[in-house]
Design a protein around this motif. Structure first.
Motif, mmCIF file in Angstrom:
data_model
loop_
_atom_site.group_PDB
_atom_site.id
_atom_site.type_symbol
_atom_site.label_atom_id
_atom_site.label_comp_id
_atom_site.label_asym_id
_atom_site.label_seq_id
_atom_site.Cartn_x
_atom_site.Cartn_y
_atom_site.Cartn_z
ATOM 1 N N MET A 1 -13.722 0.215 0.257
ATOM 2 C CA MET A 1 -14.192 -1.120 -0.111
ATOM 3 C C MET A 1 -14.986 -1.772 0.999
ATOM 4 N N ALA A 2 -15.821 -2.709 0.592
ATOM 5 C CA ALA A 2 -16.641 -3.450 1.551
ATOM 6 C C ALA A 2 -16.653 -4.923 1.182
ATOM 7 N N CYS A 3 -16.798 -5.763 2.196
ATOM 8 C CA CYS A 3 -16.964 -7.199 1.998
ATOM 9 C C CYS A 3 -18.446 -7.540 2.127
ATOM 10 N N ARG B 1 -19.134 -14.788 -1.450
ATOM 11 C CA ARG B 1 -18.537 -13.575 -0.884
ATOM 12 C C ARG B 1 -17.986 -12.699 -1.998
ATOM 13 N N PHE B 2 -18.039 -11.397 -1.758
ATOM 14 C CA PHE B 2 -17.560 -10.459 -2.784
ATOM 15 C C PHE B 2 -16.936 -9.238 -2.134
ATOM 16 N N LEU B 3 -15.791 -8.813 -2.672
ATOM 17 C CA LEU B 3 -15.135 -7.573 -2.271
ATOM 18 C C LEU B 3 -15.468 -6.517 -3.310
ATOM 19 N N VAL B 4 -16.047 -5.394 -2.867
ATOM 20 C CA VAL B 4 -16.499 -4.370 -3.817
ATOM 21 C C VAL B 4 -16.001 -2.995 -3.397
ATOM 22 N N GLY B 5 -15.917 -2.082 -4.356
ATOM 23 C CA GLY B 5 -15.548 -0.717 -4.007
ATOM 24 C C GLY B 5 -15.033 0.075 -5.179
ATOM 25 N N ARG C 1 -11.907 -11.201 8.096
ATOM 26 C CA ARG C 1 -11.313 -12.496 8.441
ATOM 27 C C ARG C 1 -11.384 -13.487 7.278
ATOM 28 N N TRP C 2 -11.270 -12.939 6.062
ATOM 29 C CA TRP C 2 -11.140 -13.804 4.892
ATOM 30 C C TRP C 2 -9.654 -14.109 4.736
ATOM 31 N N THR D 1 -9.505 -4.403 4.343
ATOM 32 C CA THR D 1 -10.905 -4.826 4.337
ATOM 33 C C THR D 1 -11.036 -6.333 4.491
ATOM 34 N N VAL D 2 -10.251 -7.070 3.730
ATOM 35 C CA VAL D 2 -10.302 -8.533 3.786
ATOM 36 C C VAL D 2 -9.821 -9.040 5.149
#
Length: 420
Positions: A264-266, A200-204, A111-112, A106-107
């Protein structure tokens, strides 16, 4: 007396007046990935949705054979490579390993870079199921347990290990709100983003529930699909064709099936690049419970969460709803009744993915977000075999629902980035 619109207004720390479901700033989903019985790439998942078949199978779990949706062998092999890449990973539960695997993809898609400043909120309904059962069995046999029993079964392991693996510098949060866990993670990330504390946040969510005790818990609730029930020849054929009949409002027995998954989603504010979808409304509510696990026949929690998520949008503008619909008699019908209360008889097109993927508990809400985004991208409605309806010719807005034990409902309203 205050008008309803005034009642929905809430004071905001920045001095602005916002309705409960509104967003102070534009929040976009810029990347999303998953692993489930459907596959591990957006292309593979989309092809799986195009198929009229389910991805459930008779699976040996402990001493019994039950319907389940395990991860495909190829994905399990990739997880095995992850374990061999670092000795520390060998002691982690599958729920953590699944999360690390999906988080990397996901990351990368967003492109994080490694060592970036972003928050992480990944939860699970059951957490370290395999290790919990292993260590408890060890304790029953020896009255002692492993040194790693406590640290490797802590729910916070998921976000902490993902943060370690990615080298992220932001906040790390794990939680369990049972089946609405990943959508609650999304809500929490939005709060952080709108506060200005992060960009920015990574969630899931991640779930590995195919263990003997987890299956036994669902069977004790009498909601699991019964692979040994006596049926007529016609019924038996139909049962094998569709062991989980989520959104079949005519079924007479519960047909919930469990599946493994992580999704997961960004999330970003005003992204510089392309986005997959914009979050235009959020809703949440808790059912006034009369029982530990049930919700009312017209799901008051869903009525409240969907109304909040609409955020002033005309109900006719919502083209589709991805329902929670777990495949139980009461669960499916109560959510359907709530939709009719909010949208009327001319409600949006309804769908669910649990007849294909099984119920993946804490990951299920994000899998539904993925399904909604795929419909927005391909401008094609994903059908369910049990509910006859007309399909929308154009898909601009999709609502996604999830609810967990305790009646913790969440509704998220998405639109295509180019939609006005």
């Amino acid at each position: 007396m205050m008008q309803d619109s005034q009642k929905r207004k809430a004071s905001h720390p920045y001095g602005e007046e916002l309705s409960e479901g509104s967003l102070k700033q534009s929040i976009h989903i810029t990347a999303l990935s998953s692993i489930s019985a459907l596959g591990n790439s957006q292309e593979e998942v989309w092809q799986s949705y195009q198929s009229g078949k389910h991805f459930l199978s008779k699976t040996q779990i402990g001493k019994q054979s039950v319907w389940a949706a395990p991860l495909p062998r190829a994905i399990k092999e990739e997880i095995g490579i992850l374990c061999r890449s670092d000795a520390k990973y060998k002691n982690l539960d599958d729920s953590v390993l699944y999360a690390i695997h999906v988080a990397r993809t996901t990351v990368k898609n967003a492109r994080w870079g490694h060592d970036s400043n972003f928050g992480i909120n990944i939860g699970s309904s059951r957490g370290a199921t395999s290790l919990f059962e292993k260590f408890h069995q060890e304790f029953l046999e020896t009255e002692s347990t492993s040194t790693l029993a406590s640290p490797t079964t802590t729910l916070g392991n998921i976000s902490s290990w993902v943060a370690h693996d990615l080298g992220s510098k932001g906040p790390e949060i794990s939680h369990s709100v049972t089946c609405s866990t990943s959508l609650h993670a999304l809500l929490n990330a939005i709060a952080w983003l709108q506060s200005g504390m992060t960009e920015r946040f990574l969630v899931g969510g991640s779930e590995a529930p195919l263990t003997p005790f987890t299956i036994a818990q669902m069977q004790a609730l009498k909601i699991y699909a019964d692979s040994n029930v006596r049926l007529s020849a016609v019924e038996a054929s139909f049962n094998d064709a569709y062991p989980c009949r989520a959104l079949d409002l005519k079924k007479k027995q519960n047909t919930m099936v469990l599946g493994e998954a992580a999704a997961m989603a960004c999330l970003e504010k005003n992204p510089k690049g392309d986005s997959l979808a914009e979050i235009v409304g959020i809703g949440y509510a808790t059912e006034p419970l009369q029982h530990n696990v049930s919700i009312s026949t017209d799901a008051q929690c869903f009525q409240k969460s969907m109304k909040m998520a609409l955020n002033g949008l005309d109900v006719a503008e919502v083209d589709a709803i991805v329902m929670h619909a777990p495949g139980t008699v009461k669960g499916d019908s109560s959510e359907f009744n709530a939709i009719k209360k909010v949208f009327g008889e001319k409600h949006p097109a309804l769908t669910t993915n649990k007849w294909k993927t099984g119920h993946t508990f804490g990951a299920s809400g994000m899998l539904s977000i993925e399904m909604a985004i795929l419909m927005l991208q391909h401008q094609e409605f994903i059908f369910t075999p049990f509910f006859e309806q007309s399909h929308p010719k154009e898909i601009k807005h999709v609502m996604v629902n999830a609810v967990g034990f305790g009646g913790n409902a969440v509704s998220i309203l998405l639109k295509a980035p180019s939609s006005k």
